[in-house]
Design a protein around this motif. Structure first.
Motif, short mmCIF file in Angstrom:
data_model
loop_
_atom_site.label_atom_id
_atom_site.label_comp_id
_atom_site.label_asym_id
_atom_site.label_seq_id
_atom_site.Cartn_x
_atom_site.Cartn_y
_atom_site.Cartn_z
N VAL A 90 0.85 -1.19 0.00
CA VAL A 90 0.00 0.00 0.00
C VAL A 90 0.88 1.23 0.00
CG1 VAL A 90 -1.81 1.29 1.21
CG2 VAL A 90 -1.80 -1.22 1.29
N ASN A 91 0.66 2.13 -0.96
CA ASN A 91 1.38 3.41 -0.98
C ASN A 91 0.55 4.44 -0.22
OD1 ASN A 91 2.70 5.80 -1.52
ND2 ASN A 91 2.88 5.45 -3.72
N PRO A 92 1.04 4.89 0.94
CA PRO A 92 0.26 5.82 1.76
C PRO A 92 0.52 7.29 1.45
CG PRO A 92 2.20 5.16 2.96
CD PRO A 92 2.27 4.46 1.63
N ASN A 93 1.50 7.58 0.61
CA ASN A 93 1.92 8.98 0.42
C ASN A 93 0.97 9.77 -0.47
OD1 ASN A 93 4.17 8.67 2.02
ND2 ASN A 93 5.61 8.45 0.33
N ASP A 94 0.79 11.03 -0.12
CA ASP A 94 -0.03 11.92 -0.94
C ASP A 94 0.80 12.43 -2.11
OD1 ASP A 94 -2.37 13.64 -1.48
OD2 ASP A 94 -0.93 15.24 -1.06
N PRO A 95 0.37 12.19 -3.36
CA PRO A 95 1.16 12.62 -4.51
C PRO A 95 1.22 14.13 -4.67
CG PRO A 95 -0.94 11.70 -5.22
CD PRO A 95 -0.81 11.40 -3.76
N GLY A 96 0.30 14.84 -4.02
CA GLY A 96 0.38 16.30 -4.04
C GLY A 96 1.58 16.81 -3.27
N VAL A 97 1.99 16.05 -2.28
CA VAL A 97 3.18 16.38 -1.49
C VAL A 97 4.41 15.72 -2.08
CG1 VAL A 97 4.24 16.19 0.80
CG2 VAL A 97 1.79 16.66 0.60
N PRO A 99 5.20 14.04 -5.56
CA PRO A 99 4.76 13.72 -6.92
C PRO A 99 5.26 12.38 -7.44
CG PRO A 99 5.42 16.02 -6.79
CD PRO A 99 5.84 15.39 -5.49
N GLY A 100 6.40 11.94 -6.97
CA GLY A 100 6.94 10.67 -7.42
C GLY A 100 6.13 9.47 -6.95
N ASP A 101 5.14 9.72 -6.09
CA ASP A 101 4.27 8.64 -5.62
C ASP A 101 2.88 8.74 -6.21
OD1 ASP A 101 5.93 7.03 -3.94
OD2 ASP A 101 5.99 8.67 -2.51
N SER A 102 2.77 9.36 -7.39
CA SER A 102 1.48 9.42 -8.08
C SER A 102 1.08 8.02 -8.55
CB SER A 102 1.56 10.36 -9.28
OG SER A 102 2.38 9.79 -10.29
N PHE A 103 -0.19 7.85 -8.87
CA PHE A 103 -0.68 6.56 -9.34
C PHE A 103 0.05 6.14 -10.61
CE2 PHE A 103 -3.84 3.85 -11.57
CZ PHE A 103 -3.92 2.84 -10.63
N GLU A 104 0.29 7.09 -11.51
CA GLU A 104 0.98 6.78 -12.76
C GLU A 104 2.42 6.31 -12.49
OE1 GLU A 104 -2.51 9.04 -13.36
OE2 GLU A 104 -0.74 9.59 -12.15
N LYS A 105 3.08 6.96 -11.54
CA LYS A 105 4.44 6.55 -11.19
C LYS A 105 4.44 5.18 -10.51
CE LYS A 105 6.77 10.16 -12.63
NZ LYS A 105 7.75 10.04 -13.75
N PRO A 118 -0.27 -7.02 -5.35
CA PRO A 118 -0.98 -5.75 -5.49
C PRO A 118 -0.14 -4.59 -4.96
CG PRO A 118 -2.40 -7.42 -4.51
CD PRO A 118 -1.01 -7.98 -4.51
N TYR A 119 -0.25 -3.47 -5.65
CA TYR A 119 0.39 -2.23 -5.20
C TYR A 119 -0.72 -1.18 -5.22
CZ TYR A 119 4.03 1.43 -4.89
OH TYR A 119 4.83 2.48 -4.49
N LEU A 120 -1.21 -0.87 -4.05
CA LEU A 120 -2.45 -0.11 -3.90
C LEU A 120 -2.18 1.32 -3.46
CD1 LEU A 120 -4.40 -2.86 -1.87
CD2 LEU A 120 -4.20 -2.64 -4.36
N LEU A 121 -3.02 2.22 -3.92
CA LEU A 121 -2.93 3.62 -3.51
C LEU A 121 -4.00 3.93 -2.47
CD1 LEU A 121 -1.66 6.43 -3.94
CD2 LEU A 121 -3.39 6.85 -5.69
N ASP A 122 -3.60 4.56 -1.38
CA ASP A 122 -4.52 4.97 -0.31
C ASP A 122 -4.64 6.50 -0.35
OD1 ASP A 122 -6.15 5.00 1.92
OD2 ASP A 122 -4.52 4.71 3.35
N PRO A 123 -5.45 7.05 -1.25
CA PRO A 123 -5.42 8.49 -1.54
C PRO A 123 -5.82 9.40 -0.39
CG PRO A 123 -7.32 7.47 -2.58
CD PRO A 123 -6.47 6.36 -2.05
N GLY A 194 12.17 3.98 8.61
CA GLY A 194 12.02 4.44 7.24
C GLY A 194 11.67 5.90 7.18
N CYS A 195 11.09 6.31 6.06
CA CYS A 195 10.71 7.70 5.86
C CYS A 195 9.30 7.95 6.42
CB CYS A 195 10.72 8.05 4.38
SG CYS A 195 12.31 7.75 3.59
N ALA A 196 9.10 9.12 6.95
CA ALA A 196 7.78 9.49 7.44
C ALA A 196 6.79 9.56 6.29
CB ALA A 196 7.83 10.83 8.16
N ILE A 197 5.57 9.12 6.55
CA ILE A 197 4.53 9.17 5.52
C ILE A 197 4.22 10.63 5.17
CG2 ILE A 197 2.05 8.76 5.17
CD1 ILE A 197 2.51 6.09 6.70
N LYS A 198 3.99 10.89 3.89
CA LYS A 198 3.71 12.23 3.41
C LYS A 198 2.19 12.44 3.40
CE LYS A 198 8.08 12.26 2.85
NZ LYS A 198 8.30 10.87 3.25
N TRP A 199 1.70 13.10 4.43
CA TRP A 199 0.26 13.32 4.58
C TRP A 199 -0.20 14.50 3.72
CZ3 TRP A 199 -1.44 9.31 7.26
CH2 TRP A 199 -0.61 8.73 8.22
#
Length: 202
Positions: A90-97, A99-105, A118-123, A194-199
């Motif tokens: 699950v990718n928890p990062n906000d792509p607005g914060v 961008p490299g974690d956008s759905f397309e990326k 599965p590699y899921l986005l939690d928007p 690891g790295c802090a989640i980008k809220w």
């Protein structure tokens, strides 16, 4: 570990304000969830009819620590999906914060690396906050029981962030091996590194 964590701080914004996250504890029953996979389809834990449990890993494209663990995550799925404990990433990062974690990326990364899980986005961070994930990577091992998916381990994949420790302790492997033989993990919690989640910015 220090060099990776320093890079994580510099490149991925560990300075962002942390969000209060409580989340599951070992022994809790995790609720099912539905999130969009990189193939465009919605995935839920209930889709895995024959699973005996799950290795739920909150991870991302951009964190240097998550990148250092990427091949190990692939190997965990290869090994333990055969024991009906598949990886659910699950990718928890906000792509607005970040961008490299956008759905397309995410789609590009999954294709490039040949993800067989599965590699899921939690928007909206709903699942991330429910679990209580705070880092990438952050692992939650679930065991399927008559009462539901019981949280059996929370923490790090192993104690070798840099991938150079020949005497590493493989926390996730040991936990799943124990569960697969009807035992409780000897170690049920460790500190996720690891790295802090980008809220999302409020």
């Amino acid at each position: 570990m220090k060099s990776l964590m320093t890079l994580c701080f510099v490149l991925t914004g560990l300075f962002l304000k942390a969000q209060p996250v409580a989340g599951y504890q070992v022994g809790d029953i995790a609720k099912d969830f539905s999130l969009k996979n990189v193939d465009g389809k919605t995935v839920s834990l209930s889709d895995f009819k024959t699973a005996k449990g799950f290795i739920v890993i909150f991870t991302c494209n951009t964190c240097p620590v998550a990148n250092a663990y990427e091949q190990r995550i692939i190997e965990l799925n290869t090994k333990y999906s055969k024991l009906d404990y598949p990886v659910i990433a699950v990718n928890p990062n906000d792509p607005g914060v970040q961008p490299g974690d956008s759905f397309e990326k995410m789609q590009e990364r999954a294709t490039e690396k040949g993800y067989a899980f599965p590699y899921l986005l939690d928007p909206d961070h709903l699942v991330t906050k429910r679990f209580g994930a705070t880092k990438t990577p952050h692992v939650f091992i679930l065991q399927k029981t008559s009462a539901g998916n019981r949280v059996s381990y929370i923490g790090a994949i192993d104690n070798d962030t840099e991938g150079t420790n020949t005497g590493r302790t493989n926390y996730v492997e040991e936990a799943v091996n124990a569960l697969a033989t009807g035992q409780k993990p000897a170690t049920s919690t460790t500190k996720a590194v690891g790295c802090a989640i980008k809220w999302k910015k409020s």
